[in-house]
Write a protein that holds these residues in place. Structure first.
Motif, mmCIF file in Angstrom:
data_model
loop_
_atom_site.group_PDB
_atom_site.id
_atom_site.type_symbol
_atom_site.label_atom_id
_atom_site.label_comp_id
_atom_site.label_asym_id
_atom_site.label_seq_id
_atom_site.Cartn_x
_atom_site.Cartn_y
_atom_site.Cartn_z
ATOM 1 N N ALA A 44 25.499 33.182 41.848
ATOM 2 C CA ALA A 44 26.507 32.800 41.552
ATOM 3 C C ALA A 44 26.712 32.699 39.918
ATOM 4 N N CYS A 45 28.101 34.024 39.391
ATOM 5 C CA CYS A 45 27.905 33.344 37.862
ATOM 6 C C CYS A 45 28.737 32.975 38.010
ATOM 7 N N LYS A 75 32.107 45.548 50.171
ATOM 8 C CA LYS A 75 33.157 44.220 50.636
ATOM 9 C C LYS A 75 32.957 43.259 49.258
ATOM 10 N N VAL A 76 33.987 44.140 48.215
ATOM 11 C CA VAL A 76 34.516 43.449 47.115
ATOM 12 C C VAL A 76 35.777 42.820 47.532
ATOM 13 N N THR A 77 35.795 41.706 46.761
ATOM 14 C CA THR A 77 37.072 40.921 46.430
ATOM 15 C C THR A 77 37.437 40.554 45.350
ATOM 16 N N VAL A 78 38.463 40.861 44.421
ATOM 17 C CA VAL A 78 39.119 40.289 43.270
ATOM 18 C C VAL A 78 40.379 39.484 43.485
ATOM 19 N N VAL A 79 40.448 38.278 42.654
ATOM 20 C CA VAL A 79 41.283 37.205 42.314
ATOM 21 C C VAL A 79 41.772 37.553 40.822
ATOM 22 N N SER A 103 27.968 41.442 49.850
ATOM 23 C CA SER A 103 30.053 41.137 48.664
ATOM 24 C C SER A 103 29.549 41.385 47.568
ATOM 25 N N ILE A 104 30.880 41.374 47.417
ATOM 26 C CA ILE A 104 30.869 41.257 45.856
ATOM 27 C C ILE A 104 32.364 40.262 45.483
ATOM 28 N N LYS A 105 32.589 39.311 44.922
ATOM 29 C CA LYS A 105 33.695 38.541 44.587
ATOM 30 C C LYS A 105 33.801 38.181 43.344
ATOM 31 N N THR A 106 34.801 37.771 42.792
ATOM 32 C CA THR A 106 35.332 37.580 41.681
ATOM 33 C C THR A 106 36.171 37.429 41.208
ATOM 34 N N SER A 155 39.901 30.173 36.438
ATOM 35 C CA SER A 155 37.851 29.939 36.471
ATOM 36 C C SER A 155 37.877 31.496 36.765
ATOM 37 N N LYS A 156 36.364 31.396 36.099
ATOM 38 C CA LYS A 156 35.490 31.871 35.990
ATOM 39 C C LYS A 156 34.666 32.420 36.343
ATOM 40 N N ILE A 157 34.397 33.119 38.019
ATOM 41 C CA ILE A 157 32.971 32.950 38.543
ATOM 42 C C ILE A 157 33.248 34.191 39.709
ATOM 43 N N THR A 158 32.106 33.933 39.676
ATOM 44 C CA THR A 158 31.691 35.438 40.830
ATOM 45 C C THR A 158 30.620 35.287 41.237
ATOM 46 N N HIS A 159 30.755 35.620 42.953
ATOM 47 C CA HIS A 159 29.875 35.091 44.246
ATOM 48 C C HIS A 159 29.160 36.851 44.113
#
Length: 691
Positions: free
Chosen positions: A452-453, A397-401, A370-373, A438-442
């Motif tokens: 994490a970035c 599974k991709v989640t984007v805020v 999965s990727i969240k960002t 916030s500027k984050i990626t998981h």
């Protein structure tokens, strides 16, 4: 403890400090050694900034100043005083701006680049302009009779307008019309054919002036005069923690005359006849606190940011190609490299493509689940979104805020949201009442540690070519788990979340920064190493200003790089003796946030998305991460130390607005961005120039 009275006397209002900051941009345009076309660009940036400032910040002040609720009397009086101070500064700076425009225009002529008016065209150029009008311009020019316009603020303030005064032969009366310049469709500058090694350009304003007989053909007019003007409208009440609870509602109820869309500032050609000026002003709903300025022939100088270079690359900064990072260009899996060791990129010195490649690899890797960002602003043709859509198509599974309230990018973000939803991406529209900044990626891995970035800036390819931002990519378990918890908090904001490593607002970030400062005070009193080094965009939060004053009054050395708003006043005996602030304006916009505390010799280092403003610390979801890798910590320290040494582009930020050039003990010129770039190249500026 600093008293409320002491803080009030030693606190620069955020909007005044912004005026001082924008003047630093103007001062860059006035430097004779800056490449000529870059000086034009700085003039454009200054103008664009000022438009946005009036549209938003002055709109807020005007609403407060006009509020008749007795409960906000002190705030109303403060806003009224502040508006007068800002207008006084604006009147002063506009003279400097007009002088800079004249100087740069004169220098362009020395370089054989001529901006010609409608009455300076030779026969060949006249034919070209007429042909340009017929083939491209005519379909976008619409004249409206001024008498038919009920209120000018019904029109958009994105345009520049020409007020046209016309007279027919034998008539004593005049007719008046309004023309909006079609800059979006035709550009602001029209390049005419070169001749004898010289380049010629015209403002679109003057092209239309020349073509007025064609625009009004057949109506019997024999004389035409046209004068430019522009206005800036009230965009909104800025919802910000600068206003205490309840005040916003009182102001909204108490304002009778101010409406969204009313004009706040009008700039007009000083040569406009009085009768025409009166007619224009009667169409604007102005009051005594609004800004009315007579100016030159041309307005909306933000278009100077896109001034044609006429093939003269020698009049621009030399190109700095992004520096290759050998360890990330080895052909190995970037995900595995990050799992082995913390990695970093510092854009635009390094290419943002390294982050794109991380996403692209994650999109196709069978090891990624999965990727969240988080996304705040996006490039027009975003490679970030394309990689995320690719990942969704590959079953990840991709989640984007995505933040729908990113000012002036709302429509773009809504468009991207729909595209991502259509691709099967789970899109979350932030948290009610809180901007997600916030500027984050998981990235969740099937084997090995998750990744994490964490960045100081937006995941935006365009910004990454102009803004200095820092990104740390890590597989450190506690930090990565905390990043995942931030997404949990965003999805379920009312569930309790505890962060082991990260500083997260609006949770505990402010309290943790206060503790870090308090520790420096204690260490100084105990004779241990104590200092504070910070690189940041803005410092206006009263709590943080008070803590810095308290630390300084206890002898803690504080050295800051502050690009924009700064509410601190340096050099106050017994209060801010140890505070030194450098403000840098250069080819790149300084945007990274770095925090270093001596911590008694432990040297605690952090990066993140948060400035020290009420909105960042109390009203947004922001993330700041500790940095543990020794090499990255050393590089972050170098970034700050180089900035503090900058005598070429640095200005003293002391709360007085003089913006004096920064000097150093070494006495030799030092340009931090240039030195930093060549240090990443493992060479020196002199060696590079010789090559």
């Amino acid at each position: 403890m600093i008293s409320k009275k002491e803080l009030s006397d030693a606190y620069v209002d955020r909007d005044l400090s912004w005026m001082y900051f924008n003047r630093r941009i103007l001062q860059e345009a006035m430097k004779p050694h800056i490449p000529l076309l870059e000086r034009l660009s700085f003039l454009g940036i200054y103008s664009n900034n000022l438009d946005e400032f009036f549209r938003v910040r002055m709109a807020t002040l005007s609403r407060i100043a006009e509020c008749d609720d007795k409960g906000v009397r002190s705030e109303r009086e403060h806003a009224q005083r502040l508006i007068k101070q800002i207008n006084k500064l604006n009147n002063k700076y506009v003279k400097e701006y007009e002088s800079a425009i004249r100087d740069v225009t004169g220098q362009l002529r020395h370089e054989n680049i001529f901006i010609v008016k409608e009455d300076e065209l030779d026969e060949e150029q006249q034919n070209y302009v007429r042909q340009f009008y017929r083939q491209k311009l005519s379909g976008f020019v619409s004249a409206i009779w001024l008498s038919a316009v009920k209120q000018l603020t019904d029109e958009t303030d994105e345009n520049i307008y020409l007020a046209v005064k016309m007279q027919a032969n034998g008539k004593k009366t005049f007719d008046y019309a309004l023309i909006a310049l079609p800059v979006a469709e035709c550009g602001r500058f029209v390049r005419l054919p070169d001749k004898d090694g010289k380049s010629y350009l015209m403002y679109l304003d003057d092209v239309i002036r020349y073509c007025l007989p064609m625009i009004f053909a057949g109506l019997g007019y024999s004389s035409f005069n046209a004068y430019a003007f522009k206005f800036t409208k009230d965009a909104e009440m800025e919802i910000d923690n600068d206003l205490r609870n309840g005040m916003l509602q009182k102001i909204s109820k108490g304002v009778k005359s101010r409406k969204k869309g009313d004009a706040l500032r009008v700039i007009y050609d000083s040569q406009m006849p009085k009768d025409m000026l009166k007619r224009v002003m009667n169409k604007l709903n102005l009051d005594k606190l609004d800004t009315v300025l007579s100016g030159g022939r041309y307005h909306n100088h933000k278009d100077l940011m896109s001034f044609p270079d006429c093939g003269r690359k020698d009049l621009k900064y030399p190109v700095w190609a992004p520096v290759i990072k050998p360890e990330l260009d080895s052909g190995k899996s970037l995900l595995k490299l990050i799992q082995e060791k913390d990695r970093f990129i510092h854009v635009p010195y390094h290419s943002f493509d390294y982050y794109i490649r991380v996403l692209q690899e994650a999109a196709v890797s069978k090891e990624v689940k999965s990727i969240k960002t988080t996304l705040y602003r996006l490039a027009k043709d975003s490679k970030v979104v394309k990689a995320l859509i690719c990942a969704a198509h590959n079953g990840k599974k991709v989640t984007v805020v995505i933040e729908l309230l990113a000012r002036f990018d709302e429509a773009s973000n809504i468009g991207w949201s729909k595209k991502m939803q259509d691709a099967g991406i789970h899109v979350i529209f932030g948290v009610e009442g809180l901007k997600v900044h916030s500027k984050i990626t998981h990235i969740t891995m099937k084997t090995g540690n998750n990744i994490a970035c964490i960045s100081t800036g937006n995941f935006h390819e365009g910004n990454a070519r102009m803004y200095t931002d820092y990104m740390v990519m890590t597989a450190a378990r506690n930090i990565v788990n905390d990043v995942n918890s931030v997404f949990t908090f965003i999805e379920k904001p009312y569930s309790p979340v505890h962060f082991k490593e990260l500083l997260v607002s609006p949770n505990e970030m402010k309290n943790k920064f206060i503790k870090l400062i308090n520790d420096e005070i204690k260490n100084k009193q105990a004779g241990k190493p104590a200092y504070i080094l910070i690189k940041i965009n803005h410092i206006t939060d009263t709590t943080m200003v008070r803590k810095l004053y308290e630390a300084s009054s206890n002898g803690v050395p504080i050295r800051l790089l502050v690009r924009g708003n700064c509410s601190l006043i340096t050099g106050i005996p017994g209060l801010s003796d140890t505070i030194h602030i450098n403000g840098i304006i250069d080819r790149y916009l300084e945007h990274s946030r770095i925090f270093i505390f001596a911590a008694g010799g432990e040297d605690k280092t952090f990066i993140g998305s948060a400035d020290w403003m009420p909105r960042n610390l109390d009203n947004r979801v922001e993330v700041v991460t500790p940095v543990y890798d020794p090499q990255i910590k050393a590089d972050l320290r170098k970034v700050i130390e180089y900035g503090l040494r900058d005598t070429c582009q640095g200005r003293v930020v002391d709360g007085k607005g003089d913006n004096q050039p920064w000097t150093s003990e070494e006495g030799t010129p030092f340009r931090s961005q240039e030195e930093l770039y060549y240090s990443y190249c493992n060479t020196t500026p002199d060696n590079q120039k010789q090559e």
